[in-house]
Design an enzyme around this catalytic site. Structure first.
Site, PDB file in Angstrom:
ATOM      1  N   HIS A 142       0.599  -1.260   0.040  1.00  0.00           N
ATOM      2  CA  HIS A 142       0.125  -0.021   0.063  1.00  0.00           C
ATOM      3  C   HIS A 142       0.596   1.220  -0.211  1.00  0.00           C
ATOM      4  CE1 HIS A 142      -3.455  -2.403   0.092  1.00  0.00           C
ATOM      5  NE2 HIS A 142      -3.599  -2.468   1.432  1.00  0.00           N
ATOM      6  N   HIS A 213      -9.951   2.515   0.430  1.00  0.00           N
ATOM      7  CA  HIS A 213      -9.441   1.583   1.432  1.00  0.00           C
ATOM      8  C   HIS A 213     -10.664   1.638   2.806  1.00  0.00           C
ATOM      9  CE1 HIS A 213      -8.078  -1.928   3.420  1.00  0.00           C
ATOM     10  NE2 HIS A 213      -6.918  -1.745   2.777  1.00  0.00           N
ATOM     11  N   GLU A 352     -12.013  -3.528  -2.978  1.00  0.00           N
ATOM     12  CA  GLU A 352     -11.123  -2.429  -3.531  1.00  0.00           C
ATOM     13  C   GLU A 352     -10.804  -2.715  -5.074  1.00  0.00           C
ATOM     14  OE1 GLU A 352      -7.492  -2.604  -0.861  1.00  0.00           O
ATOM     15  OE2 GLU A 352      -8.779  -4.198   0.115  1.00  0.00           O
TER      16      GLU A 352
END
Length: 388
Positions: A142, A213, A352
């Site tokens: 991420h 997210h 996502e």
């Protein structure tokens, strides 16, 4: 046939009628009031020379979404159940300090430069090897140690139902090449859709994979498990992973496995089936390879649909991305969130929209490379409704 199976599932959903929110005085007051518990004073500070604040979007149906520009986070999202009762359906905190000190650092955030994992924090472009932070075991996750979730974004514009955030990620930030200029626009429309449009430009060849997210619980945040939510994922295939949750490179069929969500089923139904992939993820934490139909009027694929049977709250996901990460809240561990509620194991799900994990190192995956002369674009829609 996959099309027939999918259409049966969609027909099942479509035959369930939606109720109108009762138009009594109490509901009218709800629509006119501020539902969020977040207060501007609890976000009012300066970080790295930039002011942090909170920003609200509303529509005439009473849907209310609140953001902060710290991490470009969605703080709260209030939607009604079939009786017109509004609940906040995303996990998180009502204070900046809560987000900064959280063990789970991604609640509601925009993720970048690269959503999901890159193996061993390395990739190559044109013979140049780039080294990233290894912040998830031996892998990169991420965007790194200080990803897009941990910086303050500029607010370019804000109206009653739209907001646009922007920032430039400098060359070398978290190891990524190129100055990457990013804009993200959110629109809350009268069809109860939260439309997210991403755009990015670079001055040097790089890789990009942006996503959102939020952790959803359609019963209301902190209101128990999501294992009884009924989920459809429009994907005949997924990308199996190794023990570090890095794709093996295989594109595997879901048929006959716990990963088959073509026909709607409760999220928890197959979690106890012995399966190596479920063991690796402690449940569902996998990328699904989306089918290319059906599409909405804008040509976006219906990626997923979730119904919470008790409340009737329903969420659809549409996108132009090739993949969807389904995460079942396997690492939530009872820490407290908004209103002092406990965020327990499998107390939320994430859907996502994305390119595939580790694409820079997987030649057979859709490319995430962005050239200087190109514009990166991506769209995700979360659509909310009520099912009988």
């Amino acid at each position: 046939m996959k099309t027939t199976t999918l259409l049966i599932g969609i027909t099942l959903f479509s035959t369930l009628a939606c109720k109108q929110t009762p138009k009594n005085t109490e509901k009218a007051k709800l629509k006119d009031s501020t539902l969020t518990m977040a207060k501007a004073v609890d976000f009012d500070t300066i970080i790295d020379g930039k002011k942090v604040g909170i920003y609200m979007l509303k529509n005439s149906k009473g849907i209310e979404v609140t953001f902060t520009n710290y991490g470009q986070r969605l703080i709260s999202l209030f939607t009604p159940d079939r009786d017109g009762k509004f609940e906040d359906i995303v996990l998180g905190f009502n204070t900046l300090r809560g987000f900064q000190n959280a063990q789970e650092k991604y609640f509601g955030a925009t993720i970048g430069r690269y959503g999901n994992r890159i193996a061993k924090g390395r990739f190559s472009l044109d013979g140049n090897e780039y080294t990233l932070a290894t912040n998830n075991g031996e892998n990169h996750l991420h965007g790194g140690d200080v990803g897009f979730e941990s910086v303050v974004w500029d607010v370019d514009s804000h109206t009653e139902n739209t907001i646009t955030f922007s920032r430039t990620s400098p060359d070398g930030e978290e190891g990524y090449p190129g100055n990457l200029s990013v804009k993200v626009n959110y629109l809350l429309n009268e069809e109860n859709e939260l439309v997210i449009n991403y755009k990015a430009k670079t001055d040097k060849k790089t890789v990009v994979n942006l996503t959102h997210h939020s952790f959803f619980n359609l019963k209301g945040q902190g209101n128990g498990t999501i294992n009884d939510h009924v989920l459809m994922i429009n994907a005949d295939h997924f990308t199996p992973v190794d023990s570090g949750l890095i794709p093996t490179g295989e594109i595997a069929g879901v048929a006959g496995t716990p990963f088959d969500f073509i026909s709607p089923k409760p999220i928890g139904r197959d979690l106890e089936i012995p399966n190596e992939q479920l063991e690796f993820g402690l449940g569902y934490d996998h990328n699904f390879v989306l089918n290319q139909d059906p599409v909405n009027d804008d040509g976006l694929v219906l990626a997923a649909k979730v119904i919470e049977p008790e409340s009737g709250r329903t969420m659809e996901v549409y996108t132009d991305e090739p993949g969807l990460q389904f995460y079942g809240g396997n690492f939530l561990n009872g820490k407290k969130g908004k209103g002092g509620k406990s965020y327990d194991f499998r107390g939320a799900f994430c859907l996502e929209t994305q390119h595939f994990p580790d694409s820079p190192n997987q030649e057979n995956f859709p490319s995430t490379t962005l050239e200087p002369e190109e514009m990166y674009t991506s769209t995700c829609i979360y659509k909310f409704s009520i099912t009988e």
